[in-house]
Design an enzyme around this catalytic site. Structure first.
Site, PDB file in Angstrom:
ATOM      1  N   THR A 121       0.857  -1.182   0.000  1.00 44.94           N
ATOM      2  CA  THR A 121       0.000   0.000   0.000  1.00 44.94           C
ATOM      3  C   THR A 121       0.891   1.230   0.000  1.00 44.94           C
ATOM      4  O   THR A 121       1.691   1.415   0.921  1.00 44.94           O
ATOM      5  CB  THR A 121      -0.912   0.005   1.239  1.00 44.94           C
ATOM      6  OG1 THR A 121      -1.681  -1.189   1.193  1.00 44.94           O
ATOM      7  CG2 THR A 121      -1.834   1.201   1.255  1.00 44.94           C
ATOM      8  N   PHE A 152      -6.184  -6.456  -1.344  1.00 45.56           N
ATOM      9  CA  PHE A 152      -7.275  -6.175  -0.402  1.00 45.56           C
ATOM     10  C   PHE A 152      -7.500  -7.301   0.592  1.00 45.56           C
ATOM     11  O   PHE A 152      -8.493  -7.306   1.308  1.00 45.56           O
ATOM     12  CB  PHE A 152      -8.568  -5.901  -1.181  1.00 45.56           C
ATOM     13  CG  PHE A 152      -8.467  -4.712  -2.092  1.00 45.56           C
ATOM     14  CD1 PHE A 152      -8.630  -3.426  -1.587  1.00 45.56           C
ATOM     15  CD2 PHE A 152      -8.170  -4.865  -3.431  1.00 45.56           C
ATOM     16  CE1 PHE A 152      -8.515  -2.314  -2.422  1.00 45.56           C
ATOM     17  CE2 PHE A 152      -8.052  -3.763  -4.272  1.00 45.56           C
ATOM     18  CZ  PHE A 152      -8.225  -2.481  -3.769  1.00 45.56           C
ATOM     19  N   ARG A 154      -7.630  -9.684   3.796  1.00 43.59           N
ATOM     20  CA  ARG A 154      -7.693  -9.414   5.233  1.00 43.59           C
ATOM     21  C   ARG A 154      -6.912 -10.476   5.975  1.00 43.59           C
ATOM     22  O   ARG A 154      -6.918 -11.649   5.563  1.00 43.59           O
ATOM     23  CB  ARG A 154      -9.144  -9.469   5.738  1.00 43.59           C
ATOM     24  CG  ARG A 154     -10.017  -8.344   5.277  1.00 43.59           C
ATOM     25  CD  ARG A 154     -11.469  -8.720   5.438  1.00 43.59           C
ATOM     26  NE  ARG A 154     -11.792  -9.932   4.665  1.00 43.59           N
ATOM     27  CZ  ARG A 154     -12.936 -10.586   4.732  1.00 43.59           C
ATOM     28  NH1 ARG A 154     -13.880 -10.182   5.569  1.00 43.59           N
ATOM     29  NH2 ARG A 154     -13.155 -11.650   3.996  1.00 43.59           N
ATOM     30  N   LYS A 204      -6.897   1.921  -3.382  1.00 39.73           N
ATOM     31  CA  LYS A 204      -6.530   1.202  -2.153  1.00 39.73           C
ATOM     32  C   LYS A 204      -6.733   2.079  -0.911  1.00 39.73           C
ATOM     33  O   LYS A 204      -7.399   1.683   0.046  1.00 39.73           O
ATOM     34  CB  LYS A 204      -5.065   0.740  -2.249  1.00 39.73           C
ATOM     35  CG  LYS A 204      -4.500   0.151  -0.983  1.00 39.73           C
ATOM     36  CD  LYS A 204      -5.141  -1.172  -0.619  1.00 39.73           C
ATOM     37  CE  LYS A 204      -4.677  -1.602   0.754  1.00 39.73           C
ATOM     38  NZ  LYS A 204      -5.134  -2.898   1.163  1.00 39.73           N
ATOM     39  N   PHE A 249     -18.994  -4.533   8.135  1.00 41.14           N
ATOM     40  CA  PHE A 249     -18.245  -3.438   8.773  1.00 41.14           C
ATOM     41  C   PHE A 249     -19.148  -2.474   9.530  1.00 41.14           C
ATOM     42  O   PHE A 249     -18.879  -1.288   9.613  1.00 41.14           O
ATOM     43  CB  PHE A 249     -17.352  -2.714   7.756  1.00 41.14           C
ATOM     44  CG  PHE A 249     -16.087  -3.488   7.523  1.00 41.14           C
ATOM     45  CD1 PHE A 249     -16.118  -4.670   6.814  1.00 41.14           C
ATOM     46  CD2 PHE A 249     -14.888  -3.069   8.068  1.00 41.14           C
ATOM     47  CE1 PHE A 249     -14.969  -5.418   6.633  1.00 41.14           C
ATOM     48  CE2 PHE A 249     -13.732  -3.811   7.897  1.00 41.14           C
ATOM     49  CZ  PHE A 249     -13.783  -4.990   7.174  1.00 41.14           C
ATOM     50  N   GLY A 257      -8.106  -1.699  14.658  1.00 39.70           N
ATOM     51  CA  GLY A 257      -6.649  -1.725  14.830  1.00 39.70           C
ATOM     52  C   GLY A 257      -6.039  -2.465  13.674  1.00 39.70           C
ATOM     53  O   GLY A 257      -6.622  -2.544  12.596  1.00 39.70           O
ATOM     54  N   CYS A 260      -3.136  -2.180   8.971  1.00 37.73           N
ATOM     55  CA  CYS A 260      -3.580  -1.474   7.765  1.00 37.73           C
ATOM     56  C   CYS A 260      -4.394  -0.222   8.048  1.00 37.73           C
ATOM     57  O   CYS A 260      -3.991   0.873   7.678  1.00 37.73           O
ATOM     58  CB  CYS A 260      -4.364  -2.421   6.880  1.00 37.73           C
ATOM     59  SG  CYS A 260      -3.293  -3.613   6.100  1.00 37.73           S
ATOM     60  N   LYS A 263      -2.723   2.871   9.947  1.00 42.48           N
ATOM     61  CA  LYS A 263      -1.582   3.440   9.217  1.00 42.48           C
ATOM     62  C   LYS A 263      -2.028   3.997   7.859  1.00 42.48           C
ATOM     63  O   LYS A 263      -1.605   5.080   7.465  1.00 42.48           O
ATOM     64  CB  LYS A 263      -0.513   2.351   9.111  1.00 42.48           C
ATOM     65  CG  LYS A 263       0.085   2.076   7.780  1.00 42.48           C
ATOM     66  CD  LYS A 263       1.135   0.997   7.865  1.00 42.48           C
ATOM     67  CE  LYS A 263       0.909  -0.136   6.893  1.00 42.48           C
ATOM     68  NZ  LYS A 263       0.884   0.152   5.495  1.00 42.48           N
ATOM     69  N   LYS A 320      -7.811  -8.739  15.936  1.00 41.11           N
ATOM     70  CA  LYS A 320      -9.066  -9.371  15.499  1.00 41.11           C
ATOM     71  C   LYS A 320      -8.853 -10.882  15.575  1.00 41.11           C
ATOM     72  O   LYS A 320      -7.714 -11.341  15.730  1.00 41.11           O
ATOM     73  CB  LYS A 320      -9.447  -8.919  14.097  1.00 41.11           C
ATOM     74  CG  LYS A 320      -8.486  -9.368  13.018  1.00 41.11           C
ATOM     75  CD  LYS A 320      -9.034  -8.946  11.688  1.00 41.11           C
ATOM     76  CE  LYS A 320      -8.567  -9.834  10.593  1.00 41.11           C
ATOM     77  NZ  LYS A 320      -9.168  -9.530   9.323  1.00 41.11           N
TER      78      LYS A 320
END
Ligand code: UDX
Length: 431
Positions: A121, A152, A154, A204, A249, A257, A260, A263, A320
């Site tokens: 990224t 993308f 996760r 992105k 979401f 947190g 990704c 930041k 997570k």
């Protein structure tokens, strides 16, 4: 195809392994010799469901190899993905020095047409810098194209996400690069979005910021629900059924947190500033996220009155579930604040404790959830691992000094908790 992937972190390792499993010849490169030595034996530096199997299978069938020698990897491959870290600088900007180093090395090895693809990224216009760097350090007449292919996936479902993406975004500036990347991704049978390079870079940052905004939005709504006596889960459900909004979401919690969202959000705010736009909306998203952690600590105070001298049991440390990643986990800030207030902390996480031990000192790490509960004054849920959802709550109650649970992920049913005589505090629910 012959591919090298530079950087064997989450994105690089998963992409490399998955490209190999699609039948390509992949060389994964990293400067960390210890990491590469372990990977050669099939030992992974991260916990990621399904990844170890793919890595081992593809080492065995010869499609996947690992090296620290970037120069020779570049020489023998046609497509080179740059997936090195872009860590945040103290001012929030992304540090692109690893990207530049790699681009310089690649440039010197170009021995035929190469497609150099940025997968890390990066801020918009990085592609231009990579192109300039390659031009400057490569031999005259060297044949290459730069492309942007943001990832993308996760953590926790990385392999699944890579193999079944909603879309693949490919920023290209030549027909030849477009053809190569089209062929590479064709087996995934998903929509392919071809754009110019700068638009791909912005897709992105814009996507991650939008998702972070959704989380902060629902967290703000959870505050309103608490103040008004409504239920955020019912609100999220009612909103999410509108297809323009979508259900994903919209889980209120202790804030986002991970490596990704925090930041990328601050990097995007900095890029916008540099370009001359004050992205106030995203600044609010950041502020709400910080406030959410402070509010959660206030809930723990509500449960315990004074925190000083109390023992707090914590379930979940990773940012997570299904990952061992501790980077920018909300648990880091929450535990630091509780320690500052004089609490003794006992904690357990199914997969992240090894990494947590390096980052959180002065707490007791327990073998399982029930040892955390034993003689704690209150139980705090920070990550929604499935095994916490299945705990024997009668047993938990007996082990705790007092039946108080502060749940940052809304994993229990408040009505059931009331029946069990718990003092139960969750996020945005009026019970
Ligand atoms: C994210 C993006 O989803 C992914 O596309 C990108 O490539 C990398 O960043 P990841 O950081 O692995 O992926 O995790 P994600 O599942 O997006 O969760 C990020 C954070 O948001 C976690 O702390 C999670 O707990 C939190 N979250 C997520 C919520 O608080 N509520 C939600 O509804 C969803």
């Amino acid at each position: 195809m012959k591919i090298s992937v530079v950087g064997s972190g989450y994105v690089g390792l998963v992409s490399g392994a998955c490209f190999a499993s699609l039948g390509n010849q992949v060389t994964c490169v990293d400067i960390d010799e210890k990491k590469i030595a372990l990977l050669k034996k099939g030992v992974l530096p991260i916990y990621e469901p399904g990844l170890e199997e793919i890595v081992k299978d593809n080492i065995k069938n010869g499609n996947l190899s690992f090296t620290t020698d970037l120069a020779s990897a570049v020489k023998k491959t046609d497509v080179i993905f740059i997936a090195v870290g872009t860590p945040p600088r103290p001012n929030g900007e992304a540090d692109l020095s690893y990207v530049e180093d790699v681009a310089q090395t690649i440039a010197k090895q170009i021995n035929g047409y190469k497609v150099v693809v940025e997968k890390s990224t990066v801020p918009v216009q990085t592609g231009e810098w990579i192109e300039k760097t390659l031009r400057r350090y490569a031999k005259k007449g060297a044949q290459f194209d730069v492309a942007s292919n943001p990832e993308f996936l996760r953590e926790g479902s990385a392999v699944q996400d890579f193999m079944n993406p909603d879309r693949v975004v490919l920023g290209v500036s030549s027909k030849k690069a477009k053809e190569v990347l089209n062929d590479l991704y064709k087996p995934l049978k998903c929509p392919m979005v071809f754009t110019d390079i700068k638009s791909a870079e912005i897709i992105k940052h814009a996507s991650n910021s939008f998702l972070a905004m959704k989380i902060s939005f629902i967290n703000a709504i959870s505050r309103i629900c608490e103040l008004a006596g409504a239920d955020v889960e019912q609100v999220a459900n009612g909103m999410g059924l509108d297809r323009r909004i979508g259900k994903n979401f919209l889980n209120a919690g202790i804030g986002f947190g991970g490596f990704c969202f925090p930041k990328d959000l601050s990097a995007f705010i900095r890029i916008s500033e540099k370009l001359g736009y004050d992205f106030q909306l995203l600044k609010a998203v950041e502020n709400i996220n910080e406030e959410q952690k402070r509010m959660f600590i206030r809930k723990i105070e509500e449960a315990l009155w004074n925190i000083n001298g109390k023992t707090i049991g914590i379930l979940g440390l990773a940012f997570k579930p299904n990952t061992d990643d501790m980077r920018f986990a909300p648990s880091l800030d929450i535990i630091a604040a509780l320690q500052e207030m004089g609490a003794k902390i006992k904690a357990y996480d199914p997969h992240s404790m090894e990494k947590a031990k390096e980052m959180i000192k002065g707490i007791t790490y327990c073998e399982d959830s029930y040892s955390v509960c034993k003689k704690s004054d209150c139980l705090v849920i920070l990550t929604e691992w499935n095994e916490f959802k299945d705990l024997d709550l009668e047993k938990v109650k007996k082990l705790l000094n007092q039946p108080a649970i502060v749940d940052g992920r809304n994993i229990y049913d408040p009505v059931k908790m009331k029946e069990l005589n718990f003092r139960y505090f969750s996020i945005g629910r009026p019970y």
